[in-house]
Write a protein that holds these residues in place. Sequence first.
Motif, mmCIF file in Angstrom:
data_model
loop_
_atom_site.group_PDB
_atom_site.id
_atom_site.type_symbol
_atom_site.label_atom_id
_atom_site.label_comp_id
_atom_site.label_asym_id
_atom_site.label_seq_id
_atom_site.Cartn_x
_atom_site.Cartn_y
_atom_site.Cartn_z
ATOM 1 N N LYS A 137 20.466 -19.950 -15.042
ATOM 2 C CA LYS A 137 19.157 -20.490 -15.404
ATOM 3 C C LYS A 137 19.161 -22.013 -15.280
ATOM 4 O O LYS A 137 20.121 -22.679 -15.657
ATOM 5 C CB LYS A 137 18.804 -20.079 -16.833
ATOM 6 C CG LYS A 137 17.427 -20.525 -17.299
ATOM 7 C CD LYS A 137 17.135 -20.000 -18.703
ATOM 8 C CE LYS A 137 15.789 -20.504 -19.219
ATOM 9 N NZ LYS A 137 15.489 -19.979 -20.585
ATOM 10 N N VAL A 138 18.056 -22.546 -14.754
ATOM 11 C CA VAL A 138 17.923 -23.992 -14.601
ATOM 12 C C VAL A 138 16.579 -24.426 -15.180
ATOM 13 O O VAL A 138 15.640 -23.625 -15.261
ATOM 14 C CB VAL A 138 18.026 -24.422 -13.118
ATOM 15 C CG1 VAL A 138 19.386 -24.060 -12.547
ATOM 16 C CG2 VAL A 138 16.913 -23.812 -12.285
ATOM 17 N N PRO A 139 16.464 -25.686 -15.586
ATOM 18 C CA PRO A 139 15.194 -26.172 -16.135
ATOM 19 C C PRO A 139 14.079 -26.106 -15.096
ATOM 20 O O PRO A 139 14.311 -26.249 -13.894
ATOM 21 C CB PRO A 139 15.502 -27.620 -16.519
ATOM 22 C CG PRO A 139 16.988 -27.685 -16.648
ATOM 23 C CD PRO A 139 17.528 -26.717 -15.653
ATOM 24 N N SER A 140 12.863 -25.920 -15.573
ATOM 25 C CA SER A 140 11.729 -25.742 -14.670
ATOM 26 C C SER A 140 11.389 -26.999 -13.878
ATOM 27 O O SER A 140 10.741 -26.924 -12.837
ATOM 28 C CB SER A 140 10.501 -25.291 -15.464
ATOM 29 O OG SER A 140 10.162 -26.248 -16.455
ATOM 30 N N HIS A 141 11.853 -28.182 -14.355
ATOM 31 C CA HIS A 141 11.516 -29.409 -13.639
ATOM 32 C C HIS A 141 12.435 -29.684 -12.448
ATOM 33 O O HIS A 141 12.158 -30.574 -11.645
ATOM 34 C CB HIS A 141 11.555 -30.606 -14.591
ATOM 35 C CG HIS A 141 12.944 -30.965 -15.053
ATOM 36 N ND1 HIS A 141 13.518 -30.404 -16.176
ATOM 37 C CD2 HIS A 141 13.875 -31.808 -14.540
ATOM 38 C CE1 HIS A 141 14.733 -30.899 -16.342
ATOM 39 N NE2 HIS A 141 14.977 -31.753 -15.363
ATOM 40 N N VAL A 142 13.529 -28.939 -12.344
ATOM 41 C CA VAL A 142 14.471 -29.177 -11.245
ATOM 42 C C VAL A 142 13.977 -28.439 -9.999
ATOM 43 O O VAL A 142 13.725 -27.232 -10.056
ATOM 44 C CB VAL A 142 15.886 -28.700 -11.616
ATOM 45 C CG1 VAL A 142 16.861 -28.986 -10.474
ATOM 46 C CG2 VAL A 142 16.365 -29.391 -12.891
ATOM 47 N N PRO A 143 13.823 -29.111 -8.877
ATOM 48 C CA PRO A 143 13.275 -28.467 -7.684
ATOM 49 C C PRO A 143 14.139 -27.299 -7.202
ATOM 50 O O PRO A 143 15.375 -27.357 -7.252
ATOM 51 C CB PRO A 143 13.262 -29.590 -6.633
ATOM 52 C CG PRO A 143 13.307 -30.862 -7.410
ATOM 53 C CD PRO A 143 14.097 -30.556 -8.640
#
Length: 349
Positions: free
Chosen positions: A142-148
Amino acid sequence: MTESATAATLFGPEDLRIVEHPLGPLAPGMVRVRFGAGGICGSDLHYFRHARTGDFVVTSPLILGHEISGEIVEINGKAPGLSVGDRVAVNPSRWCGHCARCVEGRANLCENIYFMGSASKTPHMQGGFASVFDATPAQCVKVPSHVPYQAVALAEPLAVSLHAAARAGDIAGRSVILFGAGPIGLLTMLAARLAGCGEITMADIAAAPLAFAKKLGADRTIDLSGGDAELKALAAEKPLDVAFEISGTAAGLAAAIASVRRGGTVVQVGNLPGGQIPVPANAVMAKEIDLKGTFRFGAEFDQAVDLIVGGKVDVLRLVTAERTLSSAPDAFRLAADRSQSVKVVLTAG
């Protein structure tokens, strides 16, 4: 739920087509991911050109792509820490977790591994250059939503490079030369910097990639297109401590062995041609060189995601073009032109 997916599917050398594939029900214990972005890798290009890479030969239609990210759209069963709507970087490796190599902590050498977009197994494991694809929860980070999406899709090649740097051992303060200024070469250069190496030299036969390497921080570049006189002069004046061979050529490996000092280290990163190749093997003995292979990655995938998310490695500096998944055949032709491209990334469009 989507009943079909469009996918960049290889049928033979330079025969890459956008094909619609039926999607069956999601299997228990799996997650379904909508494609966000994917990087075109050197091994993808080998498949595209020759329908093989090294000893892995395409014998049936193969969906390419293993540098991928996307959004979870369905979960069937337990997926700790994951929810529908999460953005994820997708680890293309599916390790068994119980063979001898997995147990000893070398999952990249798993005896039962399946790797997305690879012809290493028959039937082949399909890749992620598809509008929708399936993975195990363990493959999804899972990665933050702001990271492209484009950035986290490149966690995979960064992981390859981190593993290569680790295979060289403690390189703090040591002089390094890299043969091959493609994306993996450039990322290995950045990984070596993270490991605290000393002076870095990048060697290649093409001017454009060498210029890019200089821009990314190489201390010296050597153009081998006109011969190896400059390389020989450097090695004679100050033999290098560590060489990374990333071009995947017999000439590159020979040059790496010749350029390192007595007691130096050579790490073979590039995928060499299948079968036998000529190698100055006696120099490995006479100079007591440590010749090491490096294959894919293990725990470095999570490390790569953390480095990208934390802004410690800006992988998007390598991206020279973006194209939509639907235009993948043209994007592959662009990626194959080293005079124009370093890294081409596919997006959902």
